[in-house]
Design a protein around this motif. Sequence first.
Motif, PDB file in Angstrom:
ATOM      1  N   LEU A  26      -5.630  -3.466  -9.582  1.00 45.99           N
ATOM      2  CA  LEU A  26      -4.987  -2.990  -8.334  1.00 45.99           C
ATOM      3  C   LEU A  26      -6.377  -2.863  -7.161  1.00 45.99           C
ATOM      4  O   LEU A  26      -6.209  -3.360  -5.929  1.00 45.99           O
ATOM      5  N   ARG A  27      -7.383  -2.588  -7.720  1.00 47.71           N
ATOM      6  CA  ARG A  27      -8.574  -2.826  -6.746  1.00 47.71           C
ATOM      7  C   ARG A  27      -8.888  -4.212  -6.347  1.00 47.71           C
ATOM      8  O   ARG A  27      -9.030  -4.437  -5.181  1.00 47.71           O
ATOM      9  N   GLN A  57      -6.682  -6.646  -6.709  1.00 45.61           N
ATOM     10  CA  GLN A  57      -5.511  -7.137  -5.806  1.00 45.61           C
ATOM     11  C   GLN A  57      -5.654  -6.803  -4.331  1.00 45.61           C
ATOM     12  O   GLN A  57      -5.154  -7.514  -3.371  1.00 45.61           O
ATOM     13  N   ASN A  58      -6.091  -5.583  -4.202  1.00 42.11           N
ATOM     14  CA  ASN A  58      -6.128  -5.047  -2.813  1.00 42.11           C
ATOM     15  C   ASN A  58      -7.383  -5.502  -2.093  1.00 42.11           C
ATOM     16  O   ASN A  58      -7.790  -4.936  -1.131  1.00 42.11           O
ATOM     17  N   VAL A  71     -13.784   2.147  -2.955  1.00 36.87           N
ATOM     18  CA  VAL A  71     -12.877   2.863  -3.588  1.00 36.87           C
ATOM     19  C   VAL A  71     -13.608   4.145  -3.957  1.00 36.87           C
ATOM     20  O   VAL A  71     -13.014   5.364  -3.762  1.00 36.87           O
ATOM     21  N   TYR A  86      -3.250   3.119  -3.836  1.00 36.80           N
ATOM     22  CA  TYR A  86      -2.633   2.019  -4.063  1.00 36.80           C
ATOM     23  C   TYR A  86      -1.180   2.045  -3.945  1.00 36.80           C
ATOM     24  O   TYR A  86      -0.433   0.830  -4.292  1.00 36.80           O
ATOM     25  N   ASN A  87      -0.550   3.030  -3.403  1.00 40.52           N
ATOM     26  CA  ASN A  87       0.948   3.228  -3.339  1.00 40.52           C
ATOM     27  C   ASN A  87       1.469   2.857  -4.555  1.00 40.52           C
ATOM     28  O   ASN A  87       2.772   2.082  -4.276  1.00 40.52           O
ATOM     29  N   LEU A  90       0.378   3.703 -12.402  1.00 39.62           N
ATOM     30  CA  LEU A  90      -1.034   3.731 -12.684  1.00 39.62           C
ATOM     31  C   LEU A  90      -1.631   3.958 -13.896  1.00 39.62           C
ATOM     32  O   LEU A  90      -2.436   3.071 -14.492  1.00 39.62           O
TER      33      LEU A  90
END
Length: 117
Positions: free
Chosen positions: A11-12, A14-15, A22, A55-56, A62
């Motif tokens: 997720l990190r 990807q974003n 973070v 990360y919504n 998660l």
Amino acid sequence: MPKLAENLKALRVQNKLSMQVVADHLKIARATYSNFETGKGEPNLKLLVKMADLYNVSLDELAGRQFTPNGVVIDQVRMKTEMNREINAMVKQIANEFIQSKEADIVKRIKKKFSLA
């Protein structure tokens, strides 16, 4: 929670966020966050909620739980499917054994009736 660690990193990345960004958002040390991504440490619930919000995603997502469209956990669906497969195989086996025993009984009766035995 190996899946959590994998998801945090994915997720990190990807974003397009750095570990430092973070960690700053979570108000923790970068090294602490790094431990979460490598599985050497686990965040508390408060941090998990902050991460999910960042990360919504849901806490389930998660943590790595996967759901079918109707909301059923995929692992439960897989287990049920496998159990159904095993039950069907056992029913077929029992049915085949029953048919074979009936066939053997019929052959035995025919032989006896016509004195073929």
